[in-house]
Design an enzyme around this catalytic site. Structure first.
Site, PDB file in Angstrom:
ATOM      1  N   SER A  28     -10.291  -5.793  -6.166  1.00 56.39           N
ATOM      2  CA  SER A  28      -9.038  -6.399  -5.390  1.00 56.39           C
ATOM      3  C   SER A  28      -8.373  -7.116  -5.738  1.00 56.39           C
ATOM      4  O   SER A  28      -6.890  -7.030  -6.782  1.00 56.39           O
ATOM      5  CB  SER A  28      -8.940  -6.452  -3.586  1.00 56.39           C
ATOM      6  OG  SER A  28      -8.266  -7.284  -3.555  1.00 56.39           O
ATOM      7  N   SER A  52     -21.616  -2.822 -15.186  1.00 59.95           N
ATOM      8  CA  SER A  52     -20.607  -2.372 -14.202  1.00 59.95           C
ATOM      9  C   SER A  52     -18.989  -1.319 -14.111  1.00 59.95           C
ATOM     10  O   SER A  52     -19.146  -0.844 -15.120  1.00 59.95           O
ATOM     11  CB  SER A  52     -19.695  -3.904 -14.129  1.00 59.95           C
ATOM     12  OG  SER A  52     -18.459  -2.985 -13.767  1.00 59.95           O
ATOM     13  N   SER A  54     -17.123  -1.390 -13.113  1.00 56.87           N
ATOM     14  CA  SER A  54     -16.189  -0.990 -13.181  1.00 56.87           C
ATOM     15  C   SER A  54     -15.048  -1.165 -15.172  1.00 56.87           C
ATOM     16  O   SER A  54     -13.753  -1.671 -15.523  1.00 56.87           O
ATOM     17  CB  SER A  54     -15.173  -2.606 -12.920  1.00 56.87           C
ATOM     18  OG  SER A  54     -14.973  -3.231 -11.401  1.00 56.87           O
ATOM     19  N   ASP A  84     -17.231 -14.778  -3.498  1.00 61.39           N
ATOM     20  CA  ASP A  84     -17.469 -16.379  -2.725  1.00 61.39           C
ATOM     21  C   ASP A  84     -19.105 -16.813  -3.093  1.00 61.39           C
ATOM     22  O   ASP A  84     -19.286 -17.296  -4.144  1.00 61.39           O
ATOM     23  CB  ASP A  84     -17.303 -16.678  -1.722  1.00 61.39           C
ATOM     24  CG  ASP A  84     -15.803 -16.577  -1.729  1.00 61.39           C
ATOM     25  OD1 ASP A  84     -14.659 -17.243  -2.803  1.00 61.39           O
ATOM     26  OD2 ASP A  84     -15.645 -16.973  -0.397  1.00 61.39           O
ATOM     27  N   HIS A 109      -9.749 -18.862  -4.249  1.00 59.87           N
ATOM     28  CA  HIS A 109     -10.089 -19.922  -2.588  1.00 59.87           C
ATOM     29  C   HIS A 109     -11.318 -20.587  -3.316  1.00 59.87           C
ATOM     30  O   HIS A 109     -11.450 -20.949  -4.554  1.00 59.87           O
ATOM     31  CB  HIS A 109     -11.329 -18.402  -2.172  1.00 59.87           C
ATOM     32  CG  HIS A 109     -10.975 -18.402  -1.039  1.00 59.87           C
ATOM     33  ND1 HIS A 109     -10.730 -19.441   0.251  1.00 59.87           N
ATOM     34  CD2 HIS A 109     -12.539 -18.420  -0.090  1.00 59.87           C
ATOM     35  CE1 HIS A 109     -11.142 -19.766   1.447  1.00 59.87           C
ATOM     36  NE2 HIS A 109     -12.394 -18.801   0.652  1.00 59.87           N
ATOM     37  N   GLY A 135      -4.985  -8.174  -2.872  1.00 56.90           N
ATOM     38  CA  GLY A 135      -5.239  -7.488  -4.407  1.00 56.90           C
ATOM     39  C   GLY A 135      -3.621  -6.321  -4.033  1.00 56.90           C
ATOM     40  O   GLY A 135      -3.436  -6.219  -5.017  1.00 56.90           O
ATOM     41  N   GLU A 196      -9.430 -16.446   9.388  1.00 58.46           N
ATOM     42  CA  GLU A 196      -9.972 -15.335   9.660  1.00 58.46           C
ATOM     43  C   GLU A 196     -11.170 -15.222  10.232  1.00 58.46           C
ATOM     44  O   GLU A 196     -11.173 -13.966  11.370  1.00 58.46           O
ATOM     45  CB  GLU A 196     -10.676 -14.889   8.082  1.00 58.46           C
ATOM     46  CG  GLU A 196     -11.611 -15.773   7.020  1.00 58.46           C
ATOM     47  CD  GLU A 196     -11.794 -15.565   5.856  1.00 58.46           C
ATOM     48  OE1 GLU A 196     -10.791 -14.537   5.112  1.00 58.46           O
ATOM     49  OE2 GLU A 196     -13.098 -15.826   5.466  1.00 58.46           O
ATOM     50  N   GLU A 228      -2.813   1.341  23.687  1.00 52.63           N
ATOM     51  CA  GLU A 228      -2.190   0.450  24.261  1.00 52.63           C
ATOM     52  C   GLU A 228      -2.759  -0.861  23.770  1.00 52.63           C
ATOM     53  O   GLU A 228      -2.518  -1.861  23.119  1.00 52.63           O
ATOM     54  CB  GLU A 228      -2.110   0.196  25.949  1.00 52.63           C
ATOM     55  CG  GLU A 228      -1.533   1.577  26.131  1.00 52.63           C
ATOM     56  CD  GLU A 228      -0.342   1.393  25.956  1.00 52.63           C
ATOM     57  OE1 GLU A 228      -0.310   0.307  26.168  1.00 52.63           O
ATOM     58  OE2 GLU A 228       0.040   2.581  25.878  1.00 52.63           O
ATOM     59  N   SER A 253      10.067  -5.463  25.530  1.00 53.09           N
ATOM     60  CA  SER A 253      11.178  -5.223  27.149  1.00 53.09           C
ATOM     61  C   SER A 253      10.864  -6.592  27.544  1.00 53.09           C
ATOM     62  O   SER A 253       9.938  -7.561  27.618  1.00 53.09           O
ATOM     63  CB  SER A 253      10.639  -3.869  27.634  1.00 53.09           C
ATOM     64  OG  SER A 253       9.554  -4.447  28.370  1.00 53.09           O
TER      65      SER A 253
END
Length: 341
Positions: A28, A52, A54, A84, A109, A135, A196, A228, A253
């Site tokens: 991200s 990986s 990625s 982390d 972080h 991200g 969080e 609601e 309202s």
């Protein structure tokens, strides 16, 4: 005294222009930082472990993809864009052996540094650039000429250039367009975890579920309870985001406003605030960090059980059916939500 807010005019890309930035991980935050920096004219390489998934994704985006250790060797600024609890093992195996004097270690972080799961050598700069948004929003707003506000923090500054590098990185990802606030690793970590846990995720989801359950248990249709207690929450949060709580109240309202100011404090009362303070204390004294690290080491059994129970809550089935009638609401895959590495 109000905190100083850095904007585009306070930052320059120059401190990064002759350097190589390594983004370790391509999830991200990793993909957003990498793409934004590249489009800002900064040389970026991607560091990933050999198997990986990625790697192909990053290569398709035009990046040089290296094994993590090679990326660290090649880079001047190393961004730890992995979760982390994965940071310590990645750091120990592939980063620390090649973290030579004069390099910069960057986080989005403060968890690993603040709770000392990573202890960097004294001769490297250690900084944080933390966009206050996920991200995909950091990326999207950058491409639209906007920017997600960000935090910067300086933990170690042997080069005396750490703040300039942090501001350059923030500018490169679009943060200075939205405003950058300086903080500390301690403050960012503790406030982020508290927000969080008690408000943004834990507090909000528990409140929504409790409201849904209260209406359904009283005999109302679950579809009505969903609209609601969950669906309309976004509308209210958007108003708060745009104009604050007072601005939100201006837009609703008179009846809603009266219910807000007289009944809200009965739901979130002194007892709730006392529990919030207890949660904050567990963050400050390290109890939460120890618990979370132990949970991960134990295979995350309790964590996975609680998530699975949440997915079975009746509000999820009701919501899925109703969202199916609204194709304009973006669908999210709730599986595999961890940042990719």
């Amino acid at each position: 005294m109000p905190a100083k807010i850095y904007t585009d005019k306070d930052a320059s890309l120059e401190p990064l222009q002759k350097k190589t930035a390594a983004v370790i991980g391509f999830g991200s935050q990793g993909h957003a930082h990498a793409l934004n920096l590249k489009e800002s004219g900064i040389k970026v390489v991607i560091g990933l472990y050999p198997g990986s998934k990625s790697r192909a994704v990053a290569a398709k985006q035009g990046f040089e993809v290296l094994d993590t250790a090679e990326a660290v060797k090649k880079a001047d600024v190393i961004f730890m864009a992995v979760p982390d609890l994965k940071i310590p093992s990645v750091y120990e195996k592939d980063v620390a052996p090649h973290l030579t004097k004069g390099k910069t270690l960057l986080f989005s972080h403060g968890f690993a540094i603040h709770f000392k799961t990573v202890v960097p050598p004294k001769d490297v700069d250690v900084i944080m650039v933390a966009p206050k948004g996920p991200g995909h929003i950091v990326r999207r707003q950058f491409t639209e000429g906007k920017g997600v506000p960000a935090l910067i923090a300086i933990y170690q500054n042997p080069s005396k250039q750490a703040r300039k590098i942090a501001l350059a990185w923030a500018k490169g990802i679009g943060g200075t367009r939205g405003g950058v606030l300086e903080t500390s690793f301690k403050e960012e970590t503790e406030t982020d975890l508290f927000g969080e846990q008690a408000v943004l995720c834990g507090g909000a989801s528990a409140l929504v579920q409790a409201g849904f359950e209260t209406l359904v248990e009283a005999g109302y249709q679950p579809e009505m309870a969903y609209f609601e207690c969950l669906h309309e929450l976004k509308l209210i949060v958007d108003l708060m985001n745009e104009a604050g709580i007072a601005g939100m109240r201006f837009s609703i309202s008179e009846t809603a406003k009266y219910g807000d100011v007289t009944r809200g404090p009965r739901v979130v009362d002194a007892a709730t605030k006392k529990k919030m303070k207890a949660i904050l204390k567990e963050i400050q004294n390290g109890k939460f960090a120890k618990e979370w690290i132990a949970e991960a080491r134990g295979g995350m059994k309790n964590y996975k059980r609680l998530l699975a129970e949440g997915e079975k809550h009746p509000i999820e089935k009701t919501g899925a059916r109703l969202r199916g009638l609204m194709p304009w609401i973006g669908k999210k895959n709730i599986k595999g939500a961890q940042a990719a590495y």
